[in-house]
Design an enzyme around this catalytic site. Structure first.
Site, short mmCIF file in Angstrom:
data_model
loop_
_atom_site.label_atom_id
_atom_site.label_comp_id
_atom_site.label_asym_id
_atom_site.label_seq_id
_atom_site.Cartn_x
_atom_site.Cartn_y
_atom_site.Cartn_z
N CYS A 82 0.83 -1.20 0.00
CA CYS A 82 0.00 0.00 0.00
C CYS A 82 0.87 1.25 0.00
O CYS A 82 2.05 1.23 0.34
CB CYS A 82 -0.92 -0.01 1.22
N ASP A 114 -6.20 -3.56 11.53
CA ASP A 114 -5.07 -2.64 11.68
C ASP A 114 -4.97 -2.22 13.14
O ASP A 114 -5.89 -2.46 13.94
CB ASP A 114 -5.30 -1.42 10.77
#
Length: 205
Positions: A9, A128
């Site tokens: 990412c 996360d």
């Protein structure tokens, strides 16, 4: 043995896009959140996507963006999957008619269970670290032992992963998909070829 899927990412250049694809990444992430150090505008995103070979998925990351803004990106950039990192509802996430991922900042096991129930049609739930005021990309991990033994949903492990800890993370959690950003960088937004290669290789061990 199942292959562990990898997403890199925070790609900000066509050079990095090509490099991570060549290294074997399954997907790249483009961050359309202006407060991020890895933010890309539409023109940059277009050049990044053009650099990719076939069969590498493009994931667009948004944080509490307006419907108009997301539609603007979708009209201009060939996006495969949407990734929502804010407080978006399931109705909002599904309203674009695209596969989507929903990120959850994990404080406890209940956060995981609640997300799996609240976003039943998500392509996957991304777990996360919960850092107050931050929406990912912090380089910090959560306690992987908070993951319940059974999660009734496809899910992705994220938060504080690196070439050094991804093998342990996969072994401990049984993750079939991992997502990394800061853990493979030279500086924010610029990826390290050596770290990317090591991360993808170590995720399979």
């Amino acid at each position: 043995m199942n292959q562990v899927r990898t997403k890199i990412c925070g790609i900000t250049s066509p050079e990095d896009a090509y490099m991570v694809a060549e290294a074997g990444a399954d997907a790249i992430g483009l961050v359309f959140y202006e407060k991020s150090k890895r933010f890309v505008d539409i023109a940059t995103a277009q050049t990044v996507v053009r650099a990719l070979p076939p069969f590498v998925s493009v994931v667009a990351l948004f944080v509490n963006a307006s419907q108009v803004r997301i539609q603007e990106v979708l009209a201009a950039v060939p996006i495969d999957v949407l990734q929502f990192h804010g407080d978006e509802t399931a109705d909002f996430c599904r309203s674009f008619g695209r596969p989507y991922l929903k990120a959850v900042r994990v404080r406890n096991t209940q956060d995981i269970l609640d997300a799996a129930q609240a976003y039943p049609d998500a392509r996957g739930i991304l777990f996360d670290a919960h850092i107050e005021g931050e929406y990912g990309g912090t380089g910090l991990s959560f306690d992987w032992q908070l993951l319940p033994e059974k999660i009734n949903h496809h899910w992705i492990l994220s938060g504080g992963l690196s070439p050094e800890n991804v093998t342990q993370a996969v072994k401990l959690t049984g993750a079939l998909a991992v997502d990394v950003s800061s853990g493979v960088e030279l500086v924010p937004g610029i990826k390290s070829k050596e770290k990317v290669r090591a991360f993808i290789a170590n995720a399979q061990l």
